[in-house]
Design an enzyme around this catalytic site. Structure first.
Site, short mmCIF file in Angstrom:
data_model
loop_
_atom_site.label_atom_id
_atom_site.label_comp_id
_atom_site.label_asym_id
_atom_site.label_seq_id
_atom_site.Cartn_x
_atom_site.Cartn_y
_atom_site.Cartn_z
N LEU A 244 0.22 -0.79 0.13
CA LEU A 244 -0.23 0.04 -0.27
C LEU A 244 1.23 1.47 -0.42
O LEU A 244 1.55 1.53 1.23
CB LEU A 244 -0.77 0.37 1.53
CG LEU A 244 -1.65 1.41 1.76
CD1 LEU A 244 -3.21 1.16 0.09
CD2 LEU A 244 -2.21 1.33 2.72
N ASP A 245 0.61 2.20 -0.97
CA ASP A 245 1.51 3.60 -1.36
C ASP A 245 2.72 3.30 -1.62
O ASP A 245 3.48 4.16 -1.07
CB ASP A 245 0.61 4.19 0.12
CG ASP A 245 -0.77 4.40 -0.07
OD1 ASP A 245 -1.33 4.71 -1.39
OD2 ASP A 245 -0.99 5.16 0.88
N GLU A 246 2.99 2.24 -1.40
CA GLU A 246 4.81 1.78 -1.74
C GLU A 246 5.10 1.86 -3.23
O GLU A 246 6.17 1.04 -3.20
CB GLU A 246 4.94 0.84 -0.55
CG GLU A 246 4.89 1.25 0.08
CD GLU A 246 5.61 0.00 1.82
OE1 GLU A 246 7.10 -0.07 1.52
OE2 GLU A 246 5.35 0.55 2.82
#
Length: 301
Positions: A244-246
């Site tokens: 997530l979000d990486e």
């Protein structure tokens, strides 16, 4: 605007890139790569319009090159050119991506209730600022349906069920996307995509995150930023991965704020940055300016 007008505008924008193609080359740096690429293009009477290259180490490091060239009767001659490029670059151990720039990529958009990024993309595409077509907007809420349809874009409401199991909604997403899109943009789509969806979608997915990653991940980033007394707020556009979000970052930007700004002020300033960052990321991706490099990117701008 009617669908016919939307299609006509896309055709007009594509005509500007007629007989132009982009070539992205990636591999281990070595002597002769630029000359090898140029020799194949020259043999086919292609004229190089622009050339950008980057190497992180000339002694066996990673090499990246983006070339834009003009070639008369491109659609007819491209298969022969690609065959020669494939043979030459394989000899050098290089991978490549060749794209006809007169064919705009098809960008599907996922949205929720927040509309500032969505409407900005629709407006830029309609005005010829983004070299894409938009076959559909999919949302888990019906709130933006009328605004989307005013642009002549098909709108699909796919509710997201409560609870962790989103498989039914994601199955409908995959059905709608299959054969109709080349990449997906999450324009503030407030649902987490499952690993099964990411593995099954078969195309890049670009997200805009309303903070300057890796800071303030998760819900309420502006409230968290206000609590920390930040002096900058920003936005990050990145490719979506299972983490997530990486995912690999395409573009970022910031704007200055101060102690007197409220959370609402931070959100308003942040929304401006989100629009700009996402539109640049979409443009660069659609123009084949981005090369993924593990969990990072090389962006030729």
């Amino acid at each position: 605007m009617t669908l016919a007008q939307v299609a006509e505008r896309a055709v007009t924008a594509a005509a500007l890139a007629d007989d132009r193609a982009s070539l992205l080359v990636h591999g281990t740096d070595r002597t002769g790569i630029v000359a090898a690429v140029a020799s194949v293009l020259t043999a086919h009477d292609a004229n190089i319009v622009s050339l950008d290259q980057y190497s992180d180490d000339p002694q066996g490091g990673e090499f990246f090159q983006r070339t834009v060239f003009h070639l008369d009767n491109l659609k007819v001659t491209l298969p022969d050119l690609e065959a020669d490029l494939a043979a030459k670059l394989a000899d050098l151990g290089l991978s490549y991506r060749l794209n006809d720039l007169s064919v705009p990529k098809r960008m599907a958009i996922f949205a929720s209730k927040s509309d500032h990024c969505l409407l900005d993309l629709l407006w830029r595409q309609r005005n010829g600022q983004l070299p894409v077509t938009i076959p559909m907007v999919i949302s888990n809420h019906p709130d933006v349906a009328e605004e989307v349809r005013n642009f002549g874009i098909p709108f699909f409401h796919v509710p997201s069920p409560a609870g962790p199991d989103k498989s039914s909604a994601e199955a409908e997403h995959l059905r709608l996307l299959r054969g109709n899109a080349d990449f997906v943009v999450l324009a503030r789509y407030m649902q987490i995509l499952s690993g099964d969806f990411i593995a099954g979608v078969g195309m890049p997915v670009i997200n805009i995150h309303h903070s300057f990653l890796p800071a303030f991940i998760g819900a309420g980033p502006y409230a968290k930023a206000k609590e920390r007394g930040v002096k900058l707020v920003g936005a990050t556009a990145h490719y979506v991965t299972e983490d997530l979000d990486e995912g690999p970052i395409i573009e970022q930007d910031v704007v200055r704020v101060n102690h007197a700004d409220t959370v609402a002020d931070l959100q308003r300033r942040g929304a401006d940055v989100e629009r700009a960052v996402l539109s640049r990321a979409v443009q660069w991706h659609s123009e084949d300016r981005v090369v993924r490099r593990g969990n990072s990117t090389v962006v030729f701008v």
